[in-house]
Design a protein around this motif. Structure first.
Motif, mmCIF file in Angstrom:
data_model
loop_
_atom_site.group_PDB
_atom_site.id
_atom_site.type_symbol
_atom_site.label_atom_id
_atom_site.label_comp_id
_atom_site.label_asym_id
_atom_site.label_seq_id
_atom_site.Cartn_x
_atom_site.Cartn_y
_atom_site.Cartn_z
ATOM 1 N N GLY A 51 -43.429 -7.560 -2.145
ATOM 2 C CA GLY A 51 -42.434 -7.203 -3.139
ATOM 3 C C GLY A 51 -42.679 -8.021 -4.393
ATOM 4 O O GLY A 51 -43.051 -9.190 -4.328
ATOM 5 N N ARG A 52 -42.500 -7.384 -5.552
ATOM 6 C CA ARG A 52 -42.650 -8.135 -6.794
ATOM 7 C C ARG A 52 -41.862 -7.473 -7.910
ATOM 8 O O ARG A 52 -41.496 -6.295 -7.830
ATOM 9 C CB ARG A 52 -44.129 -8.263 -7.183
ATOM 10 C CG ARG A 52 -44.870 -6.962 -7.442
ATOM 11 C CD ARG A 52 -46.353 -7.249 -7.597
ATOM 12 N NE ARG A 52 -47.137 -6.036 -7.778
ATOM 13 C CZ ARG A 52 -47.570 -5.599 -8.971
ATOM 14 N NH1 ARG A 52 -47.251 -6.274 -10.064
ATOM 15 N NH2 ARG A 52 -48.302 -4.500 -9.060
ATOM 16 N N LEU A 53 -41.596 -8.246 -8.942
ATOM 17 C CA LEU A 53 -40.908 -7.743 -10.126
ATOM 18 C C LEU A 53 -41.927 -7.123 -11.067
ATOM 19 O O LEU A 53 -43.051 -7.620 -11.211
ATOM 20 C CB LEU A 53 -40.168 -8.882 -10.833
ATOM 21 C CG LEU A 53 -39.009 -9.520 -10.061
ATOM 22 C CD1 LEU A 53 -38.505 -10.749 -10.794
ATOM 23 C CD2 LEU A 53 -37.874 -8.528 -9.858
ATOM 24 N N LEU A 54 -41.529 -6.019 -11.725
ATOM 25 C CA LEU A 54 -42.418 -5.321 -12.644
ATOM 26 C C LEU A 54 -41.791 -5.233 -14.026
ATOM 27 O O LEU A 54 -40.570 -5.094 -14.164
ATOM 28 C CB LEU A 54 -42.696 -3.894 -12.153
ATOM 29 C CG LEU A 54 -43.419 -3.699 -10.826
ATOM 30 C CD1 LEU A 54 -43.587 -2.211 -10.570
ATOM 31 C CD2 LEU A 54 -44.766 -4.387 -10.831
ATOM 32 N N ASP A 55 -42.625 -5.290 -15.045
ATOM 33 C CA ASP A 55 -42.222 -4.914 -16.387
ATOM 34 C C ASP A 55 -42.273 -3.394 -16.480
ATOM 35 O O ASP A 55 -43.052 -2.749 -15.765
ATOM 36 C CB ASP A 55 -43.175 -5.544 -17.408
ATOM 37 C CG ASP A 55 -42.774 -5.219 -18.835
ATOM 38 O OD1 ASP A 55 -43.325 -4.235 -19.369
ATOM 39 O OD2 ASP A 55 -41.916 -5.927 -19.392
#
Length: 594
Positions: free
Chosen positions: A201-205
């Protein structure tokens, strides 16, 4: 499990009540378990019963179902104050009820009963709720692996049902978007590490999202702030999508062809009979205009849909499920739209503003395309050849970028779900369908399954509006008219929706039964009776895991030895403890529903 044990515990017959996805997956799991352990000669006879006229009759009309490892967290166990807030908060702020909902006395009583029963035993503290969420997420990861294994075992079924396992976006635009997105990523990576994922899981722009799915440009460009930034938060997580109706039809055929499973439709189970020792002694059913008794105490009985109410009245279940309703629309994407290469999302994703809203595109390949793949040779393939253009199996972008030296044939084969690229597909390769679902609302004590319900009309209009915001060019083509844009109170562009728009997009509303503790009821409630109920919105995503549990219990596998992919044994046991359906109920010797 040894062949000797399977033979020793082989039931005379297994009755599965419910021919929905849960029932079909359970029947398939039982057949596969006995086949793997003892060969096809030792598979018990299975009969699947349903009061509907055909398989999976109550599935949504579109049936493109989103699957994600976090699916279970949507229905995760909330504490009393959280449920209280959900029913007293406007839906735009994350509540459960639609605008203008005025509860009747019966509604108030039902809500109060639902809330009062929450927060008991497992989830009456924040720590306990976190432990429950961990259990649900572990189970989500296990199911993700099981769906991948299912596709490898049944590649043709997976392909025809549009099964894709891919990264999935989640767009947060609610008041606490940052907190929720960061918490989700941290939770995914902490539990994912148990399954061998370094980062899942990761944060995206928003620019990262557009690089992965350019079709989302209209939505994000309309929501950028003065600095050109998207004010919401976006996460990426393991997920997938499948067409439930096609999956059900394919499983039915597979099970019938096995010679071990029969289906009986138009039969209603209206009662259960018990022995003095507390076993099920059979079912009272109504079919062909008569009430008859079937089964005996030497058989096994699995209730997979609708059975929880029957058993609740019989004294087995501690509570009824709660009738929260969901709504969906289905957008048909015809060949002409694909041929014109009008942009639409080909990946599954969620948006948590008013909702959540789930967009689930499914691609179901044609027999002709699959036959083409079987003889496809990338070395001799000429993307400029006239016959390739006539076939229209591929998009112009794919043909323009084709390089035989670096090309991997698995990227165009929907039977290889780990590497398949749906953006390569052209007009003649198969059928596209987009299901837009979500926007759960509390419909009242009785389930609101009609499209004229006030909450249903509101939810369906919001779904169409969201589809217009994300895919304006597609929606204009599908609806056959220019979209009428308006500016809402926050200054964002949105669209007017008419009753005709909703009608031609295949609207559906239906009950999403769930227990107030957020967990399903899965397991044995007596020596020869089993239950799979209350799965709410995560029945499809977690269907394989629940089916595997029931299949192993039917085969007398001890709970401590049940296997679910790479899920550690201790966490399987933890999950089983949370979904035990029986709380020392003492059923009557006989019961017949009124």
């Amino acid at each position: 499990m040894s062949q000797h044990n399977l033979l020793a515990n082989r039931p005379q017959k297994i009755y599965i009540i419910g021919a929905g996805i849960a029932g079909l997956l359970t029947a398939d799991a039982i057949v596969e378990l006995y086949k793997q352990q003892s060969g096809s000669a030792f598979i018990p006879s299975i009969e699947v019963l349903d009061q509907a006229p055909q398989v999976a009759d109550k599935l949504t009309r579109g049936n493109g179902r989103s699957m994600a490892v976090t699916e279970g967290l949507i229905a995760s166990g909330a504490m009393r104050e959280e449920l209280e807030a959900a029913f007293r908060t406007p839906v735009a702020a994350g509540g459960m009820v639609y605008p203008g909902f005025v509860p009747t006395a019966a509604d108030e009583a039902a809500i109060a009963t639902y809330i009062s029963g929450a927060g008991t035993a497992l989830n009456d503290t924040a720590i306990a709720t976190q432990l429950q969420n961990d259990a649900l997420l572990r189970f989500g990861f296990a199911n993700y692996e099981l769906w991948q294994a299912f596709a490898r075992r049944n590649p043709d079924i997976a392909a025809k049902a549009g099964l894709q396992m891919d990264k999935k976006f989640r767009v947060y635009e609610c008041a606490n978007a940052r907190e929720r997105a960061q918490r989700e990523v941290a939770h995914l990576n902490r539990i994912g590490a148990e399954f061998g994922y370094d980062t899942c899981g990761r944060l995206l722009d928003y620019q990262d999202v557009l690089a992965l799915d350019p079709s989302l440009q209209p939505y994000f460009s309309d929501r950028l702030d003065e600095q050109g930034q998207f004010p919401g938060w976006i996460t990426l997580q393991p997920g997938g999508v499948v067409n439930g109706k096609i999956l059900a039809e394919a499983l039915e055929k597979k099970l019938v062809d096995s010679g071990k499973v029969t289906f009986t439709y138009n039969v209603k189970v209206c009662g259960v009979t018990w022995t003095h020792g507390g076993q099920l002694d059979g079912l009272t059913v109504f079919k062909a205009g008569a009430q008859v008794h079937i089964g005996s105490c030497s058989d096994q009985f699995i209730f997979t849909t609708g059975g929880e109410r029957l058993l609740n009245q019989a004294g087995v279940m501690p509570q009824e499920t709660f009738p929260i309703a969901g709504a969906t629309i289905t957008i048909p994407v015809d060949e002409e739209i694909v041929r014109q290469e009008i942009p639409f999302s080909r990946k599954s994703w969620k948006q948590d503003g008013i909702g959540p809203v789930v967009i689930s595109p499914t691609f179901c390949p044609s027999d002709r395309y699959l036959a083409f793949l079987d003889v496809f040779d990338p070395v001799s393939f000429d993307p400029a050849a006239p016959e390739v253009q006539v076939r229209e199996f591929f998009s112009s972008q794919f043909l323009a970028a084709f390089d035989a030296k670096t090309f991997d044939p698995k990227t165009i084969d929907p039977r290889v779900i780990e590497s398949f690229d749906p953006n390569a597909m052209g007009a003649k390769a198969g059928r596209w369908e987009i299901r837009v679902g979500g926007l759960k609302f509390y419909p009242g004590k009785t389930e609101a399954l009609d499209l004229d319900h006030t909450g249903a009309r509101w939810a369906l209009a919001e779904l169409v509006r969201k589809a217009m915001e994300f895919m304006p060019e597609l929606m204009a083509q599908v609806l056959g008219h220019d979209l009428t844009a308006i500016v809402d109170q926050q200054g964002k562009r949105t669209y007017q929706v008419t009753a005709e728009d909703i009608a031609q997009l295949q609207p559906w509303t239906g009950g999403r039964p769930m227990y107030n503790h957020g967990m399903a009821a899965v397991g044995a409630f007596c020596d020869n009776g089993f239950l799979l109920a209350g799965t709410g919105s995560w029945g499809m995503a977690c269907g394989l895991g629940n089916a595997a549990i029931v299949a192993q219990l039917v085969a007398s596998v001890p709970p401590a030895q049940i296997q679910l992919g790479q899920m550690a044994t201790c966490w399987v046991v933890d999950y089983l403890e949370r979904v035990r359906p029986l709380h020392q109920a003492t059923p009557a010797l006989a019961f017949t529903a009124g």
